[in-house]
Design an enzyme around this catalytic site. Structure first.
Site, PDB file in Angstrom:
ATOM      1  N   ASP A  14      -2.760   4.603   3.084  1.00 23.25           N
ATOM      2  CA  ASP A  14      -3.746   3.541   3.322  1.00 23.25           C
ATOM      3  C   ASP A  14      -4.933   3.846   2.403  1.00 23.25           C
ATOM      4  OD1 ASP A  14      -5.093   1.354   4.718  1.00 23.25           O
ATOM      5  OD2 ASP A  14      -6.310   2.873   5.699  1.00 23.25           O
ATOM      6  N   TYR A  46      -9.904  -1.130  -0.375  1.00 19.11           N
ATOM      7  CA  TYR A  46      -8.910  -1.828  -1.196  1.00 19.11           C
ATOM      8  C   TYR A  46      -9.121  -3.346  -1.111  1.00 19.11           C
ATOM      9  CZ  TYR A  46      -5.587   2.064  -2.127  1.00 19.11           C
ATOM     10  OH  TYR A  46      -4.965   3.195  -2.573  1.00 19.11           O
ATOM     11  N   GLY A  47      -9.646  -3.788   0.013  1.00 13.19           N
ATOM     12  CA  GLY A  47      -9.725  -5.224   0.290  1.00 13.19           C
ATOM     13  C   GLY A  47     -10.513  -6.029  -0.730  1.00 13.19           C
ATOM     14  N   CYS A  77      -1.191  -0.308   5.047  1.00 15.86           N
ATOM     15  CA  CYS A  77      -2.411  -1.025   4.675  1.00 15.86           C
ATOM     16  C   CYS A  77      -1.979  -2.442   4.349  1.00 15.86           C
ATOM     17  CB  CYS A  77      -3.014  -0.348   3.454  1.00 15.86           C
ATOM     18  SG  CYS A  77      -4.367  -1.246   2.703  1.00 15.86           S
ATOM     19  N   ASN A  78      -2.615  -3.415   4.977  1.00 14.32           N
ATOM     20  CA  ASN A  78      -2.240  -4.804   4.712  1.00 14.32           C
ATOM     21  C   ASN A  78      -2.577  -5.205   3.283  1.00 14.32           C
ATOM     22  OD1 ASN A  78      -1.537  -6.559   7.387  1.00 14.32           O
ATOM     23  ND2 ASN A  78      -2.723  -4.742   7.864  1.00 14.32           N
ATOM     24  N   GLU A 158     -15.310   1.924   9.153  1.00 18.27           N
ATOM     25  CA  GLU A 158     -15.343   3.207   8.417  1.00 18.27           C
ATOM     26  C   GLU A 158     -16.680   3.911   8.636  1.00 18.27           C
ATOM     27  OE1 GLU A 158     -13.323   5.012   6.154  1.00 18.27           O
ATOM     28  OE2 GLU A 158     -11.594   3.699   6.282  1.00 18.27           O
ATOM     29  N   THR A 191      -5.261  -2.589   9.100  1.00 20.00           N
ATOM     30  CA  THR A 191      -4.934  -1.455   9.972  1.00 20.00           C
ATOM     31  C   THR A 191      -6.176  -0.757  10.538  1.00 20.00           C
ATOM     32  OG1 THR A 191      -4.613  -0.148   7.957  1.00 20.00           O
ATOM     33  CG2 THR A 191      -2.645  -1.010   9.037  1.00 20.00           C
TER      34      THR A 191
HETATM   35  N1  DGL Z   1      -6.741  -0.749   6.023  1.00 23.28           N
HETATM   36  C1  DGL Z   1      -6.756  -1.729   4.972  1.00 23.28           C
HETATM   37  C2  DGL Z   1      -5.868  -2.909   5.343  1.00 23.28           C
HETATM   38  O1  DGL Z   1      -5.064  -2.823   6.223  1.00 23.28           O
HETATM   39  C3  DGL Z   1      -8.093  -2.359   4.660  1.00 23.28           C
HETATM   40  C4  DGL Z   1      -9.248  -1.539   4.343  1.00 23.28           C
HETATM   41  C5  DGL Z   1      -9.732  -1.690   2.936  1.00 23.28           C
HETATM   42  O2  DGL Z   1     -10.270  -2.727   2.538  1.00 23.28           O
HETATM   43  O3  DGL Z   1      -9.581  -0.692   2.239  1.00 23.28           O
HETATM   44  O4  DGL Z   1      -5.981  -3.955   4.758  1.00 23.28           O
END
Ligand code: DGL
Length: 271
Positions: A14, A46-47, A77-78, A158, A191
Site C-alpha cells: 500500500d 498515491y491518490g 491499495c485501491n 495518516e 484501505t
Molecule cells: N490506501 C490507499 C487506497 O486504498 C489510499 C491512500 C493514498 O492516497 O495513498 O487508495
C-alpha cells in the site's frame, strides 16, 4: 506431493498504513500465513499521483516482494489497484499471482445489490480512473454507481485524525455532497477508511450499508489459496514489514492499524 509454495509468504503493499487493515483481516482469517508488507511511505499519498508514477512505484515494490519469494502479491491499495493492477499482473507474469482490492468488492456488490444504487468514496486516482464504474457496469445487473472523491480523508487518517470532531466535520462535508444522494450502500474505496467506518455509519444512522472491503478481500485471498493448494498449514517465522521512508508517526499508526507491535525495516525504493 506437497506443494512447496504453500509455505511461501503473501506479499502485500500500500502507499502507507492503509493496507494494514487488509493485512490484519488476513492474519485473523488465516493465522498460518506469513506476510511481507511494504508501505511506500516515501511516495504517499498515491491518490494524488499520476497513474504512470503509481505504476513505477508498484513495479519496484513487486521486485522486492518477488525476491522474497511471495506466492501471491496483494495490491492492498485501491489507488494502485486502479492504476497499476493490469500492468503489474503482466510484469509479474507466472512468478506470483497478483490480486487487487477492487474485484472482490465488485463481485460482492453484484451478489448483494443487483438493481440498486451504490455509492463509492475513494481517492481522486480511484474515483477518476472510473475502474469501479467500468467493472460494475460490466456485471450488467442494473446497478447504478454514484461516486465522490474524498482526497482529504486518507491524509487526515495518516495524521491521526479519526474519532474526533475534526474528522467528523470533514466526513460530514464529503458525505452530504449531492453526488452521494439516495444510495443504499457505500463502498469504502480506500484501505484507510475502515478506521473511520464507525463515524460514517453514525452519519447514515443505519440507513446505508457501509462496506469495508478488508474482510471481503481477506476471504477472497483465502478462497484463492485453498483452490490452488497454496494455503499454509503452519506459520513459518514472523511477518516482516518494510517502509520506503521511516517516520515516527507511521510507526505509531502501525500499531493502531495492525493492533499489535510491529518492527519496521527501512527499504528505500530508489538508492
Ligand atoms: N490506501 C490507499 C487506497 O486504498 C489510499 C491512500 C493514498 O492516497 O495513498 O487508495
Amino acid at each position: 506431493m506437497e506443494n512447496e509454495k504453500r509455505h511461501w509468504p503473501i506479499g502485500i503493499f500500500d502507499s502507507g498504513i492503509g493496507g494494514l487493515t487488509v493485512a490484519q483481516a488476513i492474519t485473523k482469517l488465516m493465522p498460518n500465513e506469513k506476510l511481507i508488507y511494504f508501505g511506500d511511505t516515501a511516495h504517499l499519498p498515491y491518490g494524488d499521483k499520476s497513474a504512470a508514477a503509481i505504476q513505477a512505484y508498484s513495479v519496484k515494490i513487486c521486485n522486492l516482494l518477488l525476491k522474497q519469494q511471495c506466492k501471491v502479491i496483494l495490491i492492498a491499495c485501491n489507488s494502485a489497484s486502479a492504476a497499476a493492477y493490469e500492468l503489474v499482473k503482466e510484469y509479474v507474469g507466472s512468478k506470483a499471482k497478483v490480486l487487487n482490492v477492487i474485484d472482490p468488492i465488485v463481485s460482492y456488490i453484484g451478489n448483494t445489490y443487483p438493481g440498486k444504487t451504490i455509492g463509492l468514496i475513494g481517492t481522486k486516482q480511484t474515483v477518476n480512473s472510473n475502474v469501479y464504474r467500468k467493472k460494475v457496469d460490466a456485471l450488467d445487473l442494473g446497478i447504478e454507481l454514484k461516486s465522490h472523491a474524498t482526497p482529504l480523508l486518507a491524509a487526515m487518517i495518516e495524521e491521526g485524525f479519526f474519532n474526533d470532531t475534526i474528522s467528523e466535520s470533514v466526513i460530514h462535508a464529503y458525505l452530504s455532497d449531492p453526488d452521494l444522494y439516495n444510495i443504499e450502500a457505500l463502498i469504502l474505496g480506500c484501505t484507510h477508511y475502515p478506521l473511520i467506518k464507525k463515524q460514517i455509519e453514525n452519519y447514515y444512522k443505519g440507513k446505508v450499508d457501509v462496506l469495508d472491503a478488508s474482510q471481503i478481500v481477506a476471504q477472497h485471498v483465502k478462497n484463492y489459496l485453498e483452490q490452488h493448494d497454496l494455503a499454509s498449514d503452519k506459520l513459518t517465522g514472523d511477518h516482516h514489514f518494510y517502509v520506503s521512508d521511516f517516520t515516527r508517526s507511521f510507526e505509531e499508526s502501525t500499531r493502531i492499524f495492525f493492533k499489535r507491535e510491529v518492527e519496521l525495516e527501512h527499504y528505500p525504493l530508489w538508492e
